[in-house]
Design an enzyme around this catalytic site. Structure first.
Site, PDB file in Angstrom:
ATOM      1  N   LYS A  53      35.646   0.799 -16.196  1.00 48.05           N
ATOM      2  CA  LYS A  53      36.712   1.303 -17.276  1.00 48.05           C
ATOM      3  C   LYS A  53      36.406   0.471 -18.531  1.00 48.05           C
ATOM      4  CE  LYS A  53      40.545   2.853 -15.999  1.00 48.05           C
ATOM      5  NZ  LYS A  53      41.798   2.753 -15.423  1.00 48.05           N
ATOM      6  N   ARG A  94      45.705  -2.085 -16.733  1.00 49.48           N
ATOM      7  CA  ARG A  94      45.183  -1.239 -15.456  1.00 49.48           C
ATOM      8  C   ARG A  94      44.003  -2.110 -14.812  1.00 49.48           C
ATOM      9  NH1 ARG A  94      45.112   4.463 -16.962  1.00 49.48           N
ATOM     10  NH2 ARG A  94      46.570   4.785 -18.573  1.00 49.48           N
ATOM     11  N   GLY A 134      42.250   5.465  -7.833  1.00 39.54           N
ATOM     12  CA  GLY A 134      43.618   5.328  -7.370  1.00 39.54           C
ATOM     13  C   GLY A 134      43.921   4.276  -6.248  1.00 39.54           C
ATOM     14  N   MET A 166      43.465   1.040  -6.628  1.00 43.79           N
ATOM     15  CA  MET A 166      44.322  -0.430  -7.195  1.00 43.79           C
ATOM     16  C   MET A 166      45.513   0.002  -8.147  1.00 43.79           C
ATOM     17  SD  MET A 166      41.086  -2.941  -7.580  1.00 43.79           S
ATOM     18  CE  MET A 166      40.128  -1.833  -8.425  1.00 43.79           C
ATOM     19  N   ARG A 171      33.838   8.118 -17.515  1.00 43.13           N
ATOM     20  CA  ARG A 171      33.108   7.689 -16.379  1.00 43.13           C
ATOM     21  C   ARG A 171      32.206   8.714 -15.915  1.00 43.13           C
ATOM     22  NH1 ARG A 171      38.024   6.369 -12.165  1.00 43.13           N
ATOM     23  NH2 ARG A 171      38.823   8.632 -12.520  1.00 43.13           N
ATOM     24  N   HIS A 194      44.386  13.324  -5.981  1.00 43.54           N
ATOM     25  CA  HIS A 194      43.771  12.210  -5.414  1.00 43.54           C
ATOM     26  C   HIS A 194      42.845  13.008  -4.171  1.00 43.54           C
ATOM     27  CE1 HIS A 194      43.497   9.276  -1.872  1.00 43.54           C
ATOM     28  NE2 HIS A 194      43.142   8.676  -2.733  1.00 43.54           N
ATOM     29  N   ARG A 210       8.357  19.345  21.233  1.00 46.16           N
ATOM     30  CA  ARG A 210       8.552  18.700  22.598  1.00 46.16           C
ATOM     31  C   ARG A 210       8.419  19.866  23.494  1.00 46.16           C
ATOM     32  NH1 ARG A 210      12.676  15.549  19.142  1.00 46.16           N
ATOM     33  NH2 ARG A 210      12.169  13.316  19.585  1.00 46.16           N
ATOM     34  N   ARG A 247       3.212  18.503  21.778  1.00 46.48           N
ATOM     35  CA  ARG A 247       2.970  17.140  22.764  1.00 46.48           C
ATOM     36  C   ARG A 247       3.175  17.873  24.095  1.00 46.48           C
ATOM     37  NH1 ARG A 247       7.791  12.961  22.482  1.00 46.48           N
ATOM     38  NH2 ARG A 247       8.766  14.632  23.569  1.00 46.48           N
ATOM     39  N   GLU A 285       3.747   4.941  20.087  1.00 49.55           N
ATOM     40  CA  GLU A 285       5.039   4.624  20.415  1.00 49.55           C
ATOM     41  C   GLU A 285       5.237   3.335  21.161  1.00 49.55           C
ATOM     42  OE1 GLU A 285       7.049   8.252  21.764  1.00 49.55           O
ATOM     43  OE2 GLU A 285       5.222   8.855  22.987  1.00 49.55           O
ATOM     44  N   SER A 288       0.524  10.025  15.418  1.00 50.31           N
ATOM     45  CA  SER A 288       1.849  10.384  15.048  1.00 50.31           C
ATOM     46  C   SER A 288       2.984   9.372  15.658  1.00 50.31           C
ATOM     47  CB  SER A 288       2.184  11.605  15.576  1.00 50.31           C
ATOM     48  OG  SER A 288       3.731  11.947  15.145  1.00 50.31           O
ATOM     49  N   GLY A 302       5.837   7.589  17.021  1.00 49.04           N
ATOM     50  CA  GLY A 302       7.331   8.030  17.820  1.00 49.04           C
ATOM     51  C   GLY A 302       8.011   6.821  17.283  1.00 49.04           C
ATOM     52  N   THR A 303       8.578   6.616  16.480  1.00 50.82           N
ATOM     53  CA  THR A 303       9.353   5.469  16.049  1.00 50.82           C
ATOM     54  C   THR A 303      10.742   5.524  16.950  1.00 50.82           C
ATOM     55  OG1 THR A 303       9.978   6.868  14.022  1.00 50.82           O
ATOM     56  CG2 THR A 303       8.446   4.963  13.798  1.00 50.82           C
ATOM     57  N   ASN A 304      11.048   6.550  17.583  1.00 48.99           N
ATOM     58  CA  ASN A 304      12.484   6.218  18.585  1.00 48.99           C
ATOM     59  C   ASN A 304      11.790   5.284  19.628  1.00 48.99           C
ATOM     60  OD1 ASN A 304      13.514   8.171  16.740  1.00 48.99           O
ATOM     61  ND2 ASN A 304      12.836   9.993  18.249  1.00 48.99           N
ATOM     62  N   ASP A 305      10.697   5.718  20.242  1.00 50.93           N
ATOM     63  CA  ASP A 305      10.285   4.843  21.311  1.00 50.93           C
ATOM     64  C   ASP A 305       9.712   3.607  20.782  1.00 50.93           C
ATOM     65  OD1 ASP A 305      10.684   5.887  23.919  1.00 50.93           O
ATOM     66  OD2 ASP A 305       9.719   7.387  23.408  1.00 50.93           O
ATOM     67  N   CYS A 322       7.098  11.059  13.687  1.00 48.96           N
ATOM     68  CA  CYS A 322       7.880  12.275  14.229  1.00 48.96           C
ATOM     69  C   CYS A 322       9.220  11.638  14.751  1.00 48.96           C
ATOM     70  CB  CYS A 322       6.963  12.988  15.117  1.00 48.96           C
ATOM     71  SG  CYS A 322       6.702  12.267  16.432  1.00 48.96           S
ATOM     72  N   TYR A 327       1.983  12.315   6.374  1.00 43.05           N
ATOM     73  CA  TYR A 327       3.290  13.377   6.397  1.00 43.05           C
ATOM     74  C   TYR A 327       4.267  12.772   7.401  1.00 43.05           C
ATOM     75  CZ  TYR A 327       1.956  14.305  11.249  1.00 43.05           C
ATOM     76  OH  TYR A 327       1.318  14.373  12.590  1.00 43.05           O
TER      77      TYR A 327
HETATM   78  C1  PEP Z   1       9.701   8.927  19.641  1.00 40.40           C
HETATM   79  O1  PEP Z   1       9.611   8.284  20.489  1.00 40.40           O
HETATM   80  O2  PEP Z   1      10.069   8.768  18.398  1.00 40.40           O
HETATM   81  C2  PEP Z   1       9.634  10.392  19.927  1.00 40.40           C
HETATM   82  C3  PEP Z   1       9.325  11.238  18.544  1.00 40.40           C
HETATM   83  O3  PEP Z   1       9.705  11.082  20.965  1.00 40.40           O
HETATM   84  P1  PEP Z   1      10.913  11.374  21.900  1.00 40.40           P
HETATM   85  O4  PEP Z   1      11.731  10.850  20.896  1.00 40.40           O
HETATM   86  O5  PEP Z   1      10.690  12.661  22.312  1.00 40.40           O
HETATM   87  O6  PEP Z   1      10.767  10.201  22.995  1.00 40.40           O
HETATM   88 MG    MG Z   2       8.813   9.129  22.273  1.00 41.03          MG
END
Ligand code: PEP
Ligand code: MG
Length: 885
Positions: A25, A95, A104, A106, A339, A455, A561, A617, A753, A772, A774-777, A840, A860
């Site tokens: 402000k 103010r 709103g 403060m 603002r 608000h 999957r 897969r 992975e 690819s 597999g960043t979860n595992d 992925c 990708y």
């Molecule tokens: C992973 O592990 O990142 C993955 C894509 O495979 P999933 O989640 O099926 O284990």
């Molecule tokens: Mg996996």
């Protein structure tokens, strides 16, 4: 104390680049003053002064008190008025103004400087005694509330009693004498509640007001708001002290809020509300329902013209949509704040696209203006056009999208009930900043009072939550926990649906449709495609998902999957037969039945993807996921044993099954017989899958549709696993090609992975066509955190305590997992020039992780269908930003 540093700025000395110390402000008041716009004079005490206040035991240091007095003299000179004067008093507003807007949250004090004598000066000066006492009673109330901490309802109750006594319908019906009496009563409240006399010394009023506004940085609702919006708690607020202008001096005066474009839809026309003969917070507080700004055009054309001129100047100057507070004093427009306006996701996209089309900003800037999450928000649910809901009321369409849930009348209860997994719609007279937790917890908000800038509306829009405001037909009875609309009675817990795009309130849970992308979203996404470098694929394992993703612009499937195909109800018995069979014949039978089922799934997916690459897969999860639960089996066996009827045969079957399931049981199945290990140990499954894939490819090609199949082997940790399985894939592919007399182009690659796969990526890349991640595992195995349990067991604690900044399962960990991804990509490409590299895991649809993928040079990202548009925009932003570095 540090008195050389500058802690106070006049508005003439302020500017936008000083926002980090002047707050939003203060900086905007400075900037507008330098643009020559009509801003009442004033000064700003910086956020650093706020921190000094907290360091100094919540007292304003002496040198700052002196500094304030100096600047005040300057203000008196500029305005020709004197602070506390009996004839021509200078009145001030005090103010808050944080660096990041916290609407709103403060405190604010208006009409400061009034006392028993200056009120008479004001009366003389304005020739309006009633007005002067109206200001005085408002000031005493605000001062009592903000500075002395007296609850507002105590003043409200006194006002209501007086109104009843003198038979006044509204505040405007009170006479001067009534207001004088009210002033006395308010002073008594202060004496009774705070044990002090209402201070008559204007300087004392000012200093204590500054201290209270600085202190309001740490009130509860401000803390909750900062937590919800990830705003640091040590930033502090600035305090703006400004000459009062009066919107409540009669019908040629007023106050309002205007947006340079519609913050709900993005349409390029002035949008806002005002109230004539009203002051300050009346509009946003939702106490009286204000009029639309378009009415001002007819009611006060001169003021409307001034408004159009300043809004154009401001939008051009800031190159963005502005949210402006103004006051009209005797037909003259004054600006009190500008603002960057908060807007819905839908409006954000439209405004960015329109501004690029208008030449106000370029396409790149337009892409950077939109939060990628906004793209997902416009994929909001809408009421199904086929539905024929019973509409019971209509209010203002304050924030788009449809929401359904149980009616709840209190914010606290909304929080509690939603924690139990229930969907709720918060229904209230109006929401106050204290209700913020309840708003967050609700699906949507319905208020019976207040306008589009109240608000509730502002907060809901900011959160992308559906909201209907000012629905006056609804009469709430809080004691009975119900509302009446006409003859209809809706009780707590009943289901309603609201449509924040039309303002409609409906009975029950109304059918909703899947959202669609608007023309502007498509335009933005087209520009995103022109700007981005990363490919965007999708994770889809059935025809409808593939179709949706294709419509959203997926350039292929990055992960199909196949286990999901095995989990369909009619297939589970076959899969169980396959796993448990004791003879080759039994196994063969199950495979023969499963193969055509899988084949037709693939045919559907390939057809939907119209020639784009599809990565399939092979089976990944541990086989026990397809088998009956041991505990349930034991229970069934126990029941059979004690049952009266003869069930020996059934009992034998179950006991045999239990033995088999126990045999297959692993104490750590996620690190057990799964992924490519399964393909090696039970080769028939992968062979069946590969046959189904290639047969599907042949069939689809015969239909005239191109296919780019990519077979992906999961959980490889050693190159030899890959080598062995690839040989088998190639063999089956060869057989099908010979059989069909056709040459097929295909790729075989692997998921990366496991950390060992990253460390030996160069060896694996010699054999594989693509990686690819597999960043979860990979996150699970790098951190050693279970992806299934860690979030509920300890990760939330790690995040709350700041041990980890981000949840690594949501946002790719750049220092650990990310380093592995970068390293494996580089070393893989060293041994295989043509290696295609993607990601992925869930991170493939998360903007920060997508920026890392751009940095690592991946080809990708692949994400769920609804994240595809988000990923397209995030990828474009990542590329634009990396080019600018
Ligand atoms: C992973 O592990 O990142 C993955 C894509 O495979 P999933 O989640 O099926 O284990
Ligand atoms: Mg996996």
């Amino acid at each position: 104390m540090n008195s050389e540093k500058k802690y106070i700025y006049s508005f003439e000395e302020g500017s936008l680049d000083l926002k980090p110390i002047l707050g939003g402000k203060g900086a905007s008041l400075g900037e507008m003053t330098s643009l020559g716009l009509p801003v009442p004079s004033g000064m700003t005490l910086t956020t650093e002064a706020c921190n000094l206040y907290f360091e100094n035991d919540e007292k304003l240091p002496e040198f700052l008190k002196e500094g304030t007095k100096e600047y005040l003299k300057d203000l008196e000179e500029k305005t020709g008025k004197n602070f506390g004067d009996d004839d021509n008093p200078l009145l001030l507003s005090v103010r808050s103004g944080a660096i990041i807007s916290m609407p709103g949250m403060m405190d604010t004090i208006l009409n400061l400087g009034l006392n028993d004598t200056s009120v008479q000066g004001l009366a003389k000066e304005t020739n309006d005694e009633r007005f002067a006492y109206d200001c005085y009673r408002r000031f005493i109330q605000m001062f009592g509330d903000v500075v002395l901490g007296i609850e507002g309802y105590k003043f409200g109750r006194t006002l209501d009693i007086l109104k009843e006594e003198v038979d006044a319908d509204s505040d405007l019906d009170l006479t001067t004498e009534n207001l004088k009496e009210l002033v006395d009563q308010y002073k008594n409240i202060i004496k009774d509640e705070a044990g002090v006399d209402f201070p008559q010394d204007p300087m004392e009023q000012l200093i204590t007001a500054i201290e209270a506004v600085f202190g309001s940085w740490n009130n509860n609702r401000a803390i909750v708001y900062r937590d919800a919006h990830d705003i640091a708690h040590d930033l502090g607020t600035a305090v703006n002290i400004q000459t009062m202008v009066f919107g409540n001096m009669g019908d040629n005066c007023g106050t309002g809020v205007v947006f340079t474009r519609d913050p709900s839809t993005g349409t390029n026309e002035l949008y806002g509300e005002y109230l004539l003969n009203a002051q300050g917070e009346d509009v946003v507080a939702g106490i009286r329902t204000p009029q639309s700004i378009q009415t001002l055009k007819e009611e006060k054309p001169g003021v409307f013209d001034q408004l159009v001129e300043v809004t154009e100047t401001l939008e051009e100057h800031y190159q963005d949509m502005q949210d402006i507070e103004f006051t009209i004093e005797n037909g003259q427009l004054y600006l009190l704040q500008t603002r960057t306006g908060k807007r819905t996701a839908k409006a954000a996209i439209k405004i960015a696209a329109d501004m690029a089309d208008e030449g106000l900003i370029d396409k790149e800037e337009s892409l950077l203006r939109i939060d990628p999450e906004h793209i997902e928000k416009v994929l909001h649910k809408q009421i199904d056009p086929e539905a024929d809901p019973e509409v019971i009321a209509k209010g203002l369409p304050a924030s788009p999208g449809a929401a359904a849930g149980k009616v709840i009348f209190s914010a606290d209860e909304a929080e509690k009930i939603s924690e139990q997994g229930e969907k709720v719609v918060l229904v209230s007279l109006e929401t106050t900043p204290e209700d913020i937790g309840g708003v967050i917890a609700s699906q949507g908000v319905l208020t019976t009072r207040g306008g589009m800038t109240s608000h509730a509306a502002v907060v809901a829009r900011g959160m992308g939550k559906p909201c209907v405001c000012g629905c006056e037909e609804i009469k709430i009875d809080f004691e009975a926990e119900e509302f009446l609309v006409g003859n209809r009675r809706i009780t707590k817990g009943d289901h309603i649906t609201i449509n924040g795009g039309t303002g409609e309130v409906m009975i029950g849970n109304v059918e909703m449709t899947e959202p669609r992308l608007s023309v502007e979203s498509r335009k933005i996404l087209k520009w995103a495609n022109e700007a981005k470098e990363l490919g965007i694929r999708t994770n889809a394992d059935n025809g409808p998902d593939a179709k949706k993703a294709f419509e959203f612009g997926a350039e292929g499937i990055g992960l199909c999957r196949t286990e999901h195909m095995f989990m369909a109800a009619n297939r589970v018995p076959l899969v169980q037969q396959l796993i448990l069979s004791e003879s080759e014949v039994e196994k063969e039978e199950a495979l023969t039945e499963l193969e055509p089922m899988q084949r037709s799934d693939f045919e559907e997916i390939f057809t939907e993807m119209k020639g784009k690459p599809v990565t399939v897969r092979l089976l990944d999860p541990p086989l026990h996921e397809f088998l009956p639960d041991i505990v349930e089996l034991v229970e069934e066996i126990t029941e059979l044993k004690y049952a009266e009827e003869d069930n020996k045969e059934e009992l034998n079957k179950k006991q045999k099954l239990l033995r088999k399931v126990k045999e297959m049981n692993e104490s750590n199945p996620m690190l057990g017989l799964r992924g490519c290990r399964l393909g090696i140990i039970v080769p028939e499954i992968y062979e069946m899958q590969v046959r189904a894939i290639f047969k599907a490819v042949v069939n689809v090609i015969k239909e005239g549709v191109e296919v780019q199949p990519e077979i992906m082997l999961p959980l490889v940790t050693h190159v030899n696993e890959f080598k062995r399985l690839r040989k088998r894939v190639d063999k089956v592919a060869e057989e099908i090609m010979v059989e069909a007399d056709i040459e097929l182009d295909y790729k075989v690659g692997t998921m990366i992975e496991l950390p060992r796969a990253c460390m030996t990526a160069d060896e694996i890349a010699e054999e594989a066509d693509f990686f690819s991640f597999g960043t979860n595992d990979l996150t699970q195995t790098t951190f050693g955190f279970s992806r299934d349990d860690s979030e509920s067991k300890f990760l939330h604690h790690y995040l709350e305590e700041g041990i980890l900044e981000d949840n690594p399962f949501v946002s790719l960990d750049p220092n650990g997992v990310g380093k592995l991804v970068r390293m494996a990509t580089d070393s893989g490409r060293q041994t295989n020039n043509d290696l295609k590299v993607g990601i992925c895991g869930e991170h493939g649809g998360e903007p920060k992780s997508i920026a890392l993928c751009q940095e690592y040079g991946l080809d990708y990202v692949s994400c769920s269908p609804y994240r595809v548009p988000v990923a397209r925009l995030a990828a474009a932003q990542a590329k634009i930003k990396s080019d600018r570095e």
